[in-house]
Motif scaffolding. Structure first.
Motif, PDB file in Angstrom:
ATOM      1  N   GLY A  92       0.809  -1.210   0.000  1.00 50.80           N
ATOM      2  CA  GLY A  92       0.000   0.000   0.000  1.00 50.80           C
ATOM      3  C   GLY A  92       0.839   1.254   0.000  1.00 50.80           C
ATOM      4  O   GLY A  92       2.067   1.211   0.057  1.00 50.80           O
ATOM      5  N   PRO A  93       0.177   2.415  -0.050  1.00 54.35           N
ATOM      6  CA  PRO A  93       0.898   3.690  -0.027  1.00 54.35           C
ATOM      7  C   PRO A  93       1.497   4.003   1.337  1.00 54.35           C
ATOM      8  O   PRO A  93       2.346   4.884   1.442  1.00 54.35           O
ATOM      9  N   ASN A  94       1.039   3.286   2.390  1.00 60.44           N
ATOM     10  CA  ASN A  94       1.577   3.459   3.734  1.00 60.44           C
ATOM     11  C   ASN A  94       1.695   2.087   4.394  1.00 60.44           C
ATOM     12  O   ASN A  94       0.820   1.231   4.230  1.00 60.44           O
ATOM     13  N   LYS A  95       2.771   1.876   5.153  1.00 60.41           N
ATOM     14  CA  LYS A  95       2.970   0.568   5.776  1.00 60.41           C
ATOM     15  C   LYS A  95       2.106   0.371   7.009  1.00 60.41           C
ATOM     16  O   LYS A  95       1.965  -0.755   7.506  1.00 60.41           O
ATOM     17  N   GLU A  96       1.516   1.461   7.519  1.00 55.97           N
ATOM     18  CA  GLU A  96       0.668   1.378   8.695  1.00 55.97           C
ATOM     19  C   GLU A  96      -0.562   2.241   8.474  1.00 55.97           C
ATOM     20  O   GLU A  96      -0.466   3.353   7.948  1.00 55.97           O
ATOM     21  N   VAL A  97      -1.727   1.725   8.872  1.00 56.26           N
ATOM     22  CA  VAL A  97      -2.990   2.424   8.666  1.00 56.26           C
ATOM     23  C   VAL A  97      -3.694   2.588  10.006  1.00 56.26           C
ATOM     24  O   VAL A  97      -3.879   1.616  10.743  1.00 56.26           O
ATOM     25  N   ALA A  98      -4.081   3.819  10.327  1.00 57.71           N
ATOM     26  CA  ALA A  98      -4.864   4.088  11.535  1.00 57.71           C
ATOM     27  C   ALA A  98      -6.348   3.925  11.214  1.00 57.71           C
ATOM     28  O   ALA A  98      -6.826   4.393  10.180  1.00 57.71           O
ATOM     29  N   ASN A  99      -7.052   3.241  12.103  1.00 56.67           N
ATOM     30  CA  ASN A  99      -8.479   2.968  11.930  1.00 56.67           C
ATOM     31  C   ASN A  99      -9.200   3.378  13.213  1.00 56.67           C
ATOM     32  O   ASN A  99      -9.265   2.625  14.175  1.00 56.67           O
ATOM     33  N   HIS A 100      -9.727   4.593  13.236  1.00 61.91           N
ATOM     34  CA  HIS A 100     -10.296   5.171  14.454  1.00 61.91           C
ATOM     35  C   HIS A 100     -11.664   5.749  14.127  1.00 61.91           C
ATOM     36  O   HIS A 100     -11.779   6.629  13.260  1.00 61.91           O
ATOM     37  N   TYR A 101     -12.696   5.260  14.793  1.00 63.35           N
ATOM     38  CA  TYR A 101     -14.044   5.752  14.509  1.00 63.35           C
ATOM     39  C   TYR A 101     -14.932   5.602  15.736  1.00 63.35           C
ATOM     40  O   TYR A 101     -14.661   4.827  16.659  1.00 63.35           O
ATOM     41  N   ASN A 102     -16.013   6.367  15.728  1.00 62.75           N
ATOM     42  CA  ASN A 102     -17.123   6.185  16.651  1.00 62.75           C
ATOM     43  C   ASN A 102     -18.297   5.620  15.868  1.00 62.75           C
ATOM     44  O   ASN A 102     -18.533   6.014  14.720  1.00 62.75           O
ATOM     45  N   GLU A 103     -19.022   4.704  16.493  1.00 64.06           N
ATOM     46  CA  GLU A 103     -20.056   3.958  15.769  1.00 64.06           C
ATOM     47  C   GLU A 103     -21.404   4.064  16.474  1.00 64.06           C
ATOM     48  O   GLU A 103     -21.484   4.094  17.707  1.00 64.06           O
ATOM     49  N   MET A 104     -22.447   4.084  15.658  1.00 62.65           N
ATOM     50  CA  MET A 104     -23.815   4.015  16.168  1.00 62.65           C
ATOM     51  C   MET A 104     -24.593   3.017  15.318  1.00 62.65           C
ATOM     52  O   MET A 104     -24.671   3.163  14.089  1.00 62.65           O
ATOM     53  N   LEU A 105     -25.155   2.008  15.961  1.00 63.40           N
ATOM     54  CA  LEU A 105     -25.989   1.026  15.285  1.00 63.40           C
ATOM     55  C   LEU A 105     -27.438   1.304  15.654  1.00 63.40           C
ATOM     56  O   LEU A 105     -27.810   1.281  16.832  1.00 63.40           O
ATOM     57  N   VAL A 106     -28.254   1.592  14.646  1.00 64.20           N
ATOM     58  CA  VAL A 106     -29.666   1.916  14.844  1.00 64.20           C
ATOM     59  C   VAL A 106     -30.501   0.682  14.507  1.00 64.20           C
ATOM     60  O   VAL A 106     -30.409   0.150  13.396  1.00 64.20           O
ATOM     61  N   HIS A 107     -31.323   0.239  15.467  1.00 65.80           N
ATOM     62  CA  HIS A 107     -32.219  -0.904  15.268  1.00 65.80           C
ATOM     63  C   HIS A 107     -33.616  -0.372  14.978  1.00 65.80           C
ATOM     64  O   HIS A 107     -34.217   0.307  15.816  1.00 65.80           O
ATOM     65  N   LEU A 108     -34.137  -0.671  13.785  1.00 62.63           N
ATOM     66  CA  LEU A 108     -35.459  -0.208  13.372  1.00 62.63           C
ATOM     67  C   LEU A 108     -36.413  -1.384  13.208  1.00 62.63           C
ATOM     68  O   LEU A 108     -36.005  -2.482  12.815  1.00 62.63           O
ATOM     69  N   VAL A 109     -37.699  -1.126  13.480  1.00 58.92           N
ATOM     70  CA  VAL A 109     -38.755  -2.122  13.283  1.00 58.92           C
ATOM     71  C   VAL A 109     -39.936  -1.431  12.620  1.00 58.92           C
ATOM     72  O   VAL A 109     -40.339  -0.337  13.040  1.00 58.92           O
TER      73      VAL A 109
END
Length: 703
Positions: A92-109
């Motif tokens: 890849g273009p970089n040997k190390e990749v940062a993966n940082h996120y905040n997540e929200m899972l919405v359950h709908l019915v």
């Protein structure tokens, strides 16, 4: 592949009765709002640095026969979590990749049907990814998608870099206009003569789509992890400036056959007020699963040459062994046919390429036209055209295998299917076994023309599954895949790192007939390359094709811009695409191609503006060597190369390959200058770039 988590995930379940919820990115600059409005319709909106960049935008589907999977919802629960890791890609273009996120899972019915639908949002510092998840449920097991109603409500007339939505090709030249101008320009854009076209019936454009607002906000829309789903294009409401999902159908109009327990691809928005950050984003690969290949030691980035460009120059070489059109695969004895004397993929000629590759430090030689079947110049829509295990009489597989091995060179196999995907799948196992038996560890696949099965398009669900099947099968044989004319990439090279490159856009070959504009390669990194690397096939030194005969085409670049493309058009598989004799004419310029790396420790986006210019520096993997590439559109400019990325307190030698004083793409394109100078991290180089030009720099540590 190494992977290590540097912080941990925290998950908290909120059972709620409220109509909405919000989510912020780790740095707080992006804020997502989700809500249910009106008749139970889910909406999301997005703010960037306290500016609203996405107004309330719809979510959901319409399923057959006419059921809404986009309304009458109530919120069952929200699930919040955070994630932070660093991981190492195979290449890849970089040997190390940062993966940082905040997540929200919405359950709908849904109130009336009881159908369940989950929407998972991941908010990174540089953008948003969200996907639909279809839980296993007794009320719903299988369904057919009629439409996806996902929208992107900008409410502003953004500048757009677009190609027409087409279900069979990504090879149109890019048009730059306001969203409001697309309708009056799209018919002309669609006139481009291409091997297969299936235009959207609606006013729509392809992804990745690059946008820029009047106040300097850049937004890129695409998708990630496209698996078992049709590719997404974008309908354009140019009055209200709303884009909405338009899934690629099959020829019956069905847009996806879904079984609950599955997920959609991620819909992605990369957002910044700095164009450089769009190019440095890892959002799309981070939304893909880690490698499913445990032992990746056999996957190697490579630099190659090949028996290829001579077919496009008009110089007389052909893919076909014979001029006889009456060919029957499996029946015709090629030893009884009269050769046409122009067949390029013959043993003697391929040995010349192997010798040149070995002498100049290349890894491999691509050979097109080696196999039976190329005589039929009306091959489109025909099912049994090529054999992928039978060579022409003048191509000695065993002899070339031994010769290449003695020179420590690999030969890259070519499988052109003319889009008969069903026939290719029939031959796939024995074709890959043939490759394995004869020392081939990489294949270039091709899908020119309308798809067989005839109910499908290049970007429909069935074909999306086909490309993945080819890559997964290739991995079983330790074979790398470079796919041409396939669906545009969506970061799946993380999951299948043997999918080492794709074309899926308008590449160098178009320079030999319809042409590319001077701004073409200043746009592609912001559009096509957002999803993954491209086999653009740069390195053409002789830009005037009339020297070969009847072809009157001229390249849209200077010679040194061709050198710069090795840096700006990222790929772990890079071709020196010109003829051997042209590299021998310009050995000093060719030296850069010999030197340039194909795998990297770190990449630095120094300057960037889509459609105008680009300057990128990259550090070679595990070496104290850096390479810089800078390109411009039809306008000349002065580029600024800040060398602060170099280690402080050390000295380096920079070899600069730049346009000559009177060079331009249409006048003196082969005029160039080469100079050397000592540099340190404190230097900033100012270099003039010619119209349609560029420059390349090789920087090495001085001991």
């Amino acid at each position: 592949m190494k992977k290590y988590i540097v912080s941990f995930c925290i998950g908290i379940l909120f059972v709620v009765i409220t109509k909405g919820q919000s989510l912020s990115s780790p740095n707080g600059q992006l804020k997502l709002n989700f809500k249910i409005e009106g008749e139970g319709t889910p909406y999301y909106s997005l703010n960037y640095k306290d500016k609203n960049v996405l107004k309330d935008s719809k979510l959901g589907f319409v399923v057959k026969p006419a059921d809404s999977y986009a309304s009458d919802f109530k919120i069952d629960a929200f699930d919040h979590s955070s994630f932070n890791e660093k991981w190492e890609p195979v290449w890849g273009p970089n040997k190390e990749v940062a993966n940082h996120y905040n997540e929200m899972l919405v359950h709908l019915v849904q109130n009336k049907t009881g159908w369940k639908l989950n929407i998972r949002f991941r908010l990174f510092d540089d953008g948003l990814g969200f996907r639909y998840e279809f839980p296993v449920q007794s009320e719903l097991r299988h369904f057919t998608i009629k439409d996806e109603v996902t929208s992107f409500n900008f409410g502003k007339d953004y500048k757009a870099f677009w190609i027409p939505a087409d279900y069979d090709t990504n090879e149109f030249p890019v048009t730059t206009s306001k969203l409001s101008e697309i309708s009056k320009l799209i018919d002309e854009a669609r006139k481009e003569p291409l091997a297969a076209k299936a235009p959207s019936a609606t006013l729509a454009v392809q992804t990745p789509l690059m946008l820029k607002s009047q106040d300097g906000i850049y937004i890129n829309i695409h998708e990630a992890a496209l698996v078992n789903f049709p590719a997404m294009t974008l309908d354009v409401d140019e009055k209200n400036f709303i884009l909405s999902s338009n899934l690629t159908p099959d020829r019956n109009g069905d847009k996806g056959f879904i079984q609950t327990g599955s997920v959609s691809p991620w819909r992605t928005l990369i957002i910044s007020d700095d164009a450089r950050e769009i190019l440095s984003s890892n959002l799309i690969i981070n939304l893909n699963e880690p490698s499913k290949i445990e032992d990746t030691s056999w996957i190697k980035p490579a630099k190659y040459i090949g028996v290829w460009w001579e077919y496009f120059t008009g110089g007389g070489s052909t893919w076909a062994y014979s001029d006889n059109q009456d060919i029957r695969i499996g029946e015709t004895d090629y030893n009884t046919l009269k050769p046409n004397g122009r067949h390029g993929a013959n043993t003697k000629h391929v040995k010349e390429y192997i010798d040149f590759a070995a002498e100049n430090g290349f890894d491999a030689v691509l050979v097109e036209g080696w196999n039976e079947g190329w005589e039929d110049n009306q091959a489109y829509r025909k099912e049994h055209i090529y054999s992928f295990i039978k060579a022409y009489p003048d191509f000695d597989v065993e002899e070339l295998h031994a010769y290449a091995k003695s020179k420590k060179i690999k030969i890259i196999m070519h499988h052109e299917t003319t889009s008969s995907a069903v026939d290719y799948e029939r031959q796939l196992q024995k074709s890959f076994q043939f490759m394995k038996d004869n020392g081939y560890d990489a294949v270039k696949t091709g899908y020119v023309g309308p798809i067989i099965p005839r109910s499908e398009y290049h970007d429909s669900q069935w074909m999306v599954n086909h490309y993945k099947y080819v890559v997964e099968t290739a991995a079983q044989y330790h074979i790398m895949v470079n796919s041409h004319e396939a669906v545009r990439p969506t970061g799946l090279h993380r999951t299948f790192p043997n999918w080492i490159a794709q074309e899926s856009a308008r590449g160098t070959e178009f320079e030999s007939f319809n042409g590319n504009r001077q701004d073409h390669t200043t746009i592609l990194p912001f559009t096509r390359l957002i999803g993954g690397p491209m086999d653009y096939t740069p390195g053409i030194f002789e830009g005037d094709l009339s020297v070969y005969g009847n072809n009157k085409a001229k390249l849209s670049t200077t010679l040194t811009k061709q050198l710069a493309l090795y840096i700006t058009m990222y790929s772990p598989l890079q071709m020196a695409a010109d003829l051997i004799e042209n590299y021998k004419k310009y050995p000093d310029a060719f030296q850069f191609i010999k030197d340039v790396a194909v795998d990297w420790d770190t990449s630095y986006i120094l300057e960037a503006e889509p459609g105008d210019y680009l300057t990128i520096a990259r550090k070679a993997k595990n070496k104290k060597e850096w390479f810089v590439g800078s390109i411009t559109d039809e306008n000349s400019r002065e580029a600024s190369v800040n060398l602060s990325f170099l280690p402080k307190g050390e000295k380096f030698e920079a070899i600069i390959y730049k346009d000559g004083k009177n060079a331009s793409w249409n006048h003196n394109p082969k005029s160039y200058e080469i100079s050397k100078q000592q540099v340190t991290s404190g230097n900033t180089l100012k270099i003039k770039v010619a119209p349609g030009g560029g420059f390349a720099i090789s920087i090495k540590f001085l001991k």
